[in-house]
Design an enzyme around this catalytic site. Structure first.
Site, PDB file in Angstrom:
ATOM      1  CE  LYS A   1      -6.374  -7.850  -1.078  1.00  0.00           C
ATOM      2  NZ  LYS A   1      -7.560  -7.717  -0.283  1.00  0.00           N
TER       3      LYS A   1
ATOM      4  CE  LYS B   1      -4.334  -1.950   1.261  1.00  0.00           C
ATOM      5  NZ  LYS B   1      -5.653  -1.836   1.824  1.00  0.00           N
TER       6      LYS B   1
ATOM      7  CE  LYS C   1     -12.521  -2.674   1.094  1.00  0.00           C
ATOM      8  NZ  LYS C   1     -13.512  -3.149   1.983  1.00  0.00           N
TER       9      LYS C   1
HETATM   10  P1  ATP Z   1      -9.198  -4.425  -0.430  1.00  0.00           P
HETATM   11  O1  ATP Z   1      -7.832  -5.006  -0.553  1.00  0.00           O
HETATM   12  O2  ATP Z   1     -10.176  -5.082  -1.326  1.00  0.00           O
HETATM   13  O3  ATP Z   1      -9.156  -2.926  -0.567  1.00  0.00           O
HETATM   14  P2  ATP Z   1      -8.946  -5.062   2.265  1.00  0.00           P
HETATM   15  O4  ATP Z   1      -8.445  -6.473   2.241  1.00  0.00           O
HETATM   16  O5  ATP Z   1      -7.927  -4.019   2.414  1.00  0.00           O
HETATM   17  O6  ATP Z   1      -9.795  -4.765   0.991  1.00  0.00           O
HETATM   18  P3  ATP Z   1     -11.229  -5.302   4.072  1.00  0.00           P
HETATM   19  O7  ATP Z   1     -12.318  -4.775   3.219  1.00  0.00           O
HETATM   20  O8  ATP Z   1     -11.245  -4.825   5.448  1.00  0.00           O
HETATM   21  O9  ATP Z   1      -9.842  -4.885   3.529  1.00  0.00           O
HETATM   22  O10 ATP Z   1     -11.290  -6.891   4.072  1.00  0.00           O
HETATM   23  C1  ATP Z   1     -12.336  -7.568   4.707  1.00  0.00           C
HETATM   24  C2  ATP Z   1     -12.133  -9.047   4.621  1.00  0.00           C
HETATM   25  O11 ATP Z   1     -12.167  -9.472   3.253  1.00  0.00           O
HETATM   26  C3  ATP Z   1     -10.779  -9.517   5.166  1.00  0.00           C
HETATM   27  O12 ATP Z   1     -11.001 -10.692   5.940  1.00  0.00           O
HETATM   28  C4  ATP Z   1      -9.974  -9.836   3.936  1.00  0.00           C
HETATM   29  O13 ATP Z   1      -9.015 -10.839   4.191  1.00  0.00           O
HETATM   30  C5  ATP Z   1     -11.058 -10.320   2.998  1.00  0.00           C
HETATM   31  N1  ATP Z   1     -10.668 -10.151   1.596  1.00  0.00           N
HETATM   32  C6  ATP Z   1     -10.342  -8.995   0.966  1.00  0.00           C
HETATM   33  N2  ATP Z   1     -10.047  -9.223  -0.325  1.00  0.00           N
HETATM   34  C7  ATP Z   1     -10.195 -10.563  -0.535  1.00  0.00           C
HETATM   35  C8  ATP Z   1     -10.038 -11.424  -1.674  1.00  0.00           C
HETATM   36  N3  ATP Z   1      -9.675 -10.951  -2.857  1.00  0.00           N
HETATM   37  N4  ATP Z   1     -10.278 -12.745  -1.519  1.00  0.00           N
HETATM   38  C9  ATP Z   1     -10.654 -13.254  -0.316  1.00  0.00           C
HETATM   39  N5  ATP Z   1     -10.819 -12.500   0.792  1.00  0.00           N
HETATM   40  C10 ATP Z   1     -10.590 -11.169   0.705  1.00  0.00           C
END
Ligand code: ATP
Ligand code: LTN
Length: 348
Positions: free
Chosen positions: A212, A130, A215
């Site tokens: 992965k 990040k 968002k």
């Molecule tokens: P992003 O990377 O999409 O911006 P994030 O991982 O930073 O999101 P959160 O939205 O807080 O943050 O994640 C919430 C939950 O979703 C966490 O348990 C994370 O591990 C899970 N998660 C996020 N992206 C994925 C993915 N691509 N596949 C499976 N689980 C995911």
């Protein structure tokens, strides 16, 4: 399926909340809840709700680690709470609350900073990803993010933390920090275990199966958002990248197909092997159009319930307020104990 013996059901109903294992997990109100969040985390929270004593937290303080306006924060929190409820979390079975409503999270984070090493945080891959090449310009909050996450979890003495694969390293740090605290100040915290499922813990981007689904991606075609209409979902899946060749198989040399088969298997509740057999010798066209329909079928009921919660924002706010009160009832005595262990305060 074999029916459960009646005695087991009775025993379970009779189990006191406190006798059950405790689950804690969090999600950031940073916008655009996607299929990866749902399949990797929230769906498992919902499915396991009956088994555990659950705390689910909308981690607004974590979302401050990247720039966000007050208006966006406010609307994301309410929207995410509605999404969690629409996905099937219920206040009867889970404590659902907003992190900043319970000040002990931020307070414990500071105390844990004193038992966390700079080098440990610098090694976190999420921080490195990040921060990118802007290490000088990012917020100190992004650097300290994993300590706040450790505080969230151990404040409640959680046994299990259901998350996606990307959070595994943060969970290891949490265990290290809690263990170090216990060694220095005496047994205080439960050491939590990660709960990462074999399938779905890492849903990949539709435009690049080596990244992965996220968002924060600049390309909306890379993810399926819960807010996408059926037509948008169909288009995104139709355009999803595939691998060379024509076989529909989940093998290491076919990362794109592996990802699509994983999604199909989860949304349709079917084994990957069964899907491989069904689409053996068939083209990508039929496979993708069936996958799109299965995805729409899985998402539509959530969207319908979401519309109902969105029409009643005050009910959602009331659920969060009750959740915060329940969370505080656990967090406050724990904080008092931690402060006393560390010799903090006037002692009055
Ligand atoms: P992003 O990377 O999409 O911006 P994030 O991982 O930073 O999101 P959160 O939205 O807080 O943050 O994640 C919430 C939950 O979703 C966490 O348990 C994370 O591990 C899970 N998660 C996020 N992206 C994925 C993915 N691509 N596949 C499976 N689980 C995911
Ligand atoms: N860092 C997590 C969100 C999070 C979390 C937690 C997850 C914050 N606190 C406590 C589990 C337990 C993420 O998914 N990005």
């Amino acid at each position: 399926m074999v029916a459960e013996p009646i005695s087991t059901t009775k025993e379970r109903q009779g189990t006191a909340r406190s006798a059950r294992q405790r689950v804690f997990s969090g999600i950031q109100p940073s916008g655009n809840f996607h299929l990866g969040n749902y399949l990797g985390a929230i769906r498992n929270w919902v499915r396991q709700q009956d088994e555990y004593d659950n705390f689910f937290c909308i981690v607004d303080l974590h979302a401050l680690s990247l720039p966000i306006t007050a208006e966006a924060m406010r609307s994301n929190i309410l929207n995410l709470a509605s999404v969690l409820l629409a996905s099937g979390l219920t206040p009867e079975k889970s404590v659902i609350f907003v992190q900043s409503d319970v000040h002990e999270h931020a307070e414990l984070c500071w105390l844990l900073n004193s038992v966390t090493q700079f080098g440990e945080l610098r090694r976190m891959t999420q921080f490195k990803d990040k921060a990118g090449n802007n290490v000088e310009g990012i917020s100190a909050a992004l650097f300290d993010y994993p300590v706040l996450m450790a505080a969230d979890i151990i404040l409640y003495d959680a046994n299990l933390v259901p998350v996606g694969e990307d959070q595994k390293q943060h969970l290891e740090l949490t265990r290290d920090v809690a263990t170090r605290f216990n060694q220095r100040y005496g047994e205080t915290f439960v050491i939590p275990e990660p709960d990462i499922k074999e399938t779905g813990a890492r849903i990949m981007s539709l435009d690049d199966p080596t990244k992965k689904m996220s968002k924060s991606s600049a390309n909306p075609a890379s993810y399926i958002a819960l807010s996408d209409t059926p037509d948008v979902i169909r288009k995104k899946i139709k355009r999803a990248v595939t691998d060379s060749g024509t076989e529909i198989r989940a093998t290491p040399d076919k990362p794109a197909l592996t990802n699509l088969l994983t999604i199909f298997s989860l949304v349709a509740d079917e084994q990957i092997q069964v899907l491989e057999e069904r689409y053996d010798g068939k083209g990508y066209g039929q496979f993708k159009s069936d996958l799109a329909e299965a995805t729409v079928q899985a998402i539509q009921p959530i969207q319908e319930r979401l519309a109902e919660f969105e029409a009643h924002p005050n009910e959602v706010r009331a659920i969060l307020a009750r959740g915060a009160a329940q969370a505080r009832a656990v967090a406050a005595p724990k904080m008092a104990k931690v402060k006393s262990r560390m010799g903090l305060g006037s002692g009055a």
